[in-house]
Design a protein around this motif. Structure first.
Motif, PDB file in Angstrom:
ATOM      1  N   GLY A   1       1.278  -8.852 -59.672  1.00  0.00           N
ATOM      2  CA  GLY A   1       1.481  -8.340 -58.329  1.00  0.00           C
ATOM      3  C   GLY A   1       0.218  -8.355 -57.490  1.00  0.00           C
ATOM      4  O   GLY A   1      -0.772  -7.712 -57.837  1.00  0.00           O
ATOM      5  N   GLY A   2       0.219  -9.115 -56.399  1.00  0.00           N
ATOM      6  CA  GLY A   2      -0.918  -9.116 -55.485  1.00  0.00           C
ATOM      7  C   GLY A   2      -0.770  -7.973 -54.505  1.00  0.00           C
ATOM      8  O   GLY A   2      -0.413  -8.166 -53.342  1.00  0.00           O
ATOM      9  N   TRP A   3      -1.042  -6.755 -54.983  1.00  0.00           N
ATOM     10  CA  TRP A   3      -0.684  -5.556 -54.223  1.00  0.00           C
ATOM     11  C   TRP A   3      -1.356  -5.489 -52.856  1.00  0.00           C
ATOM     12  O   TRP A   3      -0.791  -4.937 -51.904  1.00  0.00           O
ATOM     13  N   ARG A   4      -2.552  -6.017 -52.743  1.00  0.00           N
ATOM     14  CA  ARG A   4      -3.247  -5.976 -51.450  1.00  0.00           C
ATOM     15  C   ARG A   4      -2.476  -6.781 -50.397  1.00  0.00           C
ATOM     16  O   ARG A   4      -2.339  -6.350 -49.243  1.00  0.00           O
ATOM     17  N   ILE A   5      -2.010  -7.946 -50.780  1.00  0.00           N
ATOM     18  CA  ILE A   5      -1.285  -8.788 -49.819  1.00  0.00           C
ATOM     19  C   ILE A   5       0.129  -8.268 -49.612  1.00  0.00           C
ATOM     20  O   ILE A   5       0.680  -8.368 -48.506  1.00  0.00           O
ATOM     21  N   ILE A   6       0.717  -7.667 -50.640  1.00  0.00           N
ATOM     22  CA  ILE A   6       2.036  -7.042 -50.476  1.00  0.00           C
ATOM     23  C   ILE A   6       1.950  -5.945 -49.426  1.00  0.00           C
ATOM     24  O   ILE A   6       2.841  -5.781 -48.587  1.00  0.00           O
ATOM     25  N   ARG A   7       0.865  -5.177 -49.455  1.00  0.00           N
ATOM     26  CA  ARG A   7       0.691  -4.103 -48.466  1.00  0.00           C
ATOM     27  C   ARG A   7       0.618  -4.675 -47.050  1.00  0.00           C
ATOM     28  O   ARG A   7       1.280  -4.173 -46.134  1.00  0.00           O
ATOM     29  N   THR A   8      -0.149  -5.740 -46.862  1.00  0.00           N
ATOM     30  CA  THR A   8      -0.274  -6.344 -45.532  1.00  0.00           C
ATOM     31  C   THR A   8       1.048  -6.909 -45.053  1.00  0.00           C
ATOM     32  O   THR A   8       1.471  -6.680 -43.915  1.00  0.00           O
ATOM     33  N   MET A   9       1.728  -7.648 -45.927  1.00  0.00           N
ATOM     34  CA  MET A   9       2.976  -8.296 -45.542  1.00  0.00           C
ATOM     35  C   MET A   9       4.089  -7.286 -45.315  1.00  0.00           C
ATOM     36  O   MET A   9       4.902  -7.420 -44.402  1.00  0.00           O
ATOM     37  N   GLY A  10       4.144  -6.247 -46.141  1.00  0.00           N
ATOM     38  CA  GLY A  10       5.238  -5.290 -46.049  1.00  0.00           C
ATOM     39  C   GLY A  10       5.053  -4.236 -44.989  1.00  0.00           C
ATOM     40  O   GLY A  10       6.019  -3.817 -44.351  1.00  0.00           O
TER      41      GLY A  10
END
Length: 413
Positions: free
Chosen positions: A235-244
């Motif tokens: 899980g690329g959590w940093r990018i998930i946060r930006t995208m979501g």
């Protein structure tokens, strides 16, 4: 079984490392909106995405053939060139992951391949027609097509669901969003895992291990699928946060529209052999879906930073790869030096990321400012019917009375 030299083995391992970074870098493409709307818990979402990425890797080899047979002249490529290309792509993936920007792993890989090829064999070894028709044009068209489709789909879902029960409709859209997110994961495996397959196949051809114009061997397909699935599960959590959460605030209806539109675009491009950026497609669909709801806004400050990263991806990866190829060309010690630089740089980026940990426990926490444009748009958006703006007062009769002089109570909201 193919005969391997040491440099060829290093290239294959490095390609699988890139595939791994591609997996965690692009997990957001499939699952960011599903996680942000609460349709799935974060760990369940990435596990589901990992399995479907693995399945998708076996569905087609068209994109792999575009890279291994079409983008560069494979007859003039040495394994060291592929290694240098992967160094540029991996470092760009890690840097953009560190700052939470959803850039394109596909363009990082192709930028690295182009830069290393030009440094080794000259610009004539790059097939410009393939670059334009199957890489650059899709890069521009994909986010626009996906964004417009998602905006129309979001508006249509709200229009058709006006009379539907709110809770029941939200539950239905969450279910639909899970299904569409699974489709995006499948499409991602079909498109992105193939890029690593193509690079490994190109390296095998360059090293004389397989014949020119060969399709990827089955062990290449399997190893690339497993690598991208493992990266996805992390899980690329940093990018998930930006995208979501960083681009816009999505409701289940919008999440469903965004995922469905993106999946359609990605699957169509995979069928045609276009080396499409799933990041561009999903980001475009998320922004389109954000604008598809009345009163919905996009955080253009975040979007602008993302657009800049998109524009820098291909040339930045190309420059790093060209420099890496120059050093590799000095001999075996040069290749070893580049390998050490890659390992040390990757470790340094990881250490920096530990200063502020983002994982499944805090992925939906964000304090991203809305930006001037979004704030202005929100200010002129009428409030929902039945609400009273802050600072105003609503007059509510205290009791029914036939006497017109009966006073009324004023309630300040």
């Amino acid at each position: 079984m193919e005969s391997f030299s040491l440099i060829l083995a290093i290239v294959v391992v490095t390609a699988l490392v890139f595939d791994f970074t591609n997996g965690f870098h692009d997990t957001a493409n499939a699952m960011a909106t599903t996680i942000s709307t609460g349709a799935l818990k974060p760990k369940i979402a990435v596990a589901m995405s990992a399995v479907l990425n693995l399945v998708g890797a076996f569905l087609s080899v068209e994109v792999a053939n575009t890279i291994s047979k079409g983008l560069v002249d494979e007859t003039g490529i040495r394994p060291e060139v592929i290694f240098a290309a992967l160094v540029g792509a991996i470092l760009w993936n890690l840097l953009t992951w560190l700052v939470g920007l959803p850039s394109s792993s596909s363009h990082a890989l192709m930028g690295g391949l182009i830069g290393a090829t030009i440094a080794s064999a000259g610009i004539g070894a790059v097939h410009g027609d393939v670059l334009v028709t199957k890489v650059l044009i899709p890069a521009i068209a994909a986010p626009l097509v996906a964004g417009v489709a998602a905006m129309i789909a979001a508006r249509l879902t709200y229009t058709l669901g006006k009379k539907a029960d709110g809770k029941a409709a939200a539950k239905g859209y969450r279910s639909g969003q899970i299904a569409s997110a699974g489709l995006v994961s499948l499409a991602h495996g079909t498109n992105d895992a193939q890029k690593t397959m193509g690079v490994i196949t190109l390296a095998l051809v360059a090293g004389g291990a397989v014949a020119p114009d060969s399709d990827p061997p089955m062990w290449v397909v399997l190893s690339a699928g497993i690598a991208i699935a493992l990266g996805t599960y992390l899980g690329g959590w940093r990018i998930i946060r930006t995208m979501g959460k960083g681009l816009t605030d999505l409701q289940p209806q919008q999440g469903f529209a965004a995922q469905t539109s993106a999946a359609t675009v990605i699957l169509a491009s995979s069928h045609l052999g276009f080396s499409l950026s799933t990041t561009h497609s999903v980001s475009g669909s998320v922004m389109g879906a954000g604008l598809g709801r009345k009163g919905g806004v996009v955080r253009w400050s975040t979007a602008t930073r993302m657009f800049i990263a998109w524009g820098l991806t291909l040339p930045a990866a190309a420059l790093v790869a060209a420099a890496a190829e120059f050093v590799c060309g000095l001999g075996d010690w040069g290749t070893a030096l580049v390998a050490v630089f890659l390992v040390v740089s990757s470790f340094a980026i990881w250490k920096i990321s530990r200063r502020e940990i983002v994982d499944h426990t805090n992925v939906n926490d964000i304090d991203e400012p809305a930006g001037v444009v979004s704030t202005a748009m929100a200010a002129v958006t009428p409030p929902p019917v039945g609400t009273v703006p802050e600072g105003f007062s609503a007059t509510v009769p205290a009791q029914a009375s036939a006497d017109a002089k009966t006073p009324s109570a004023t309630t300040t909201v």
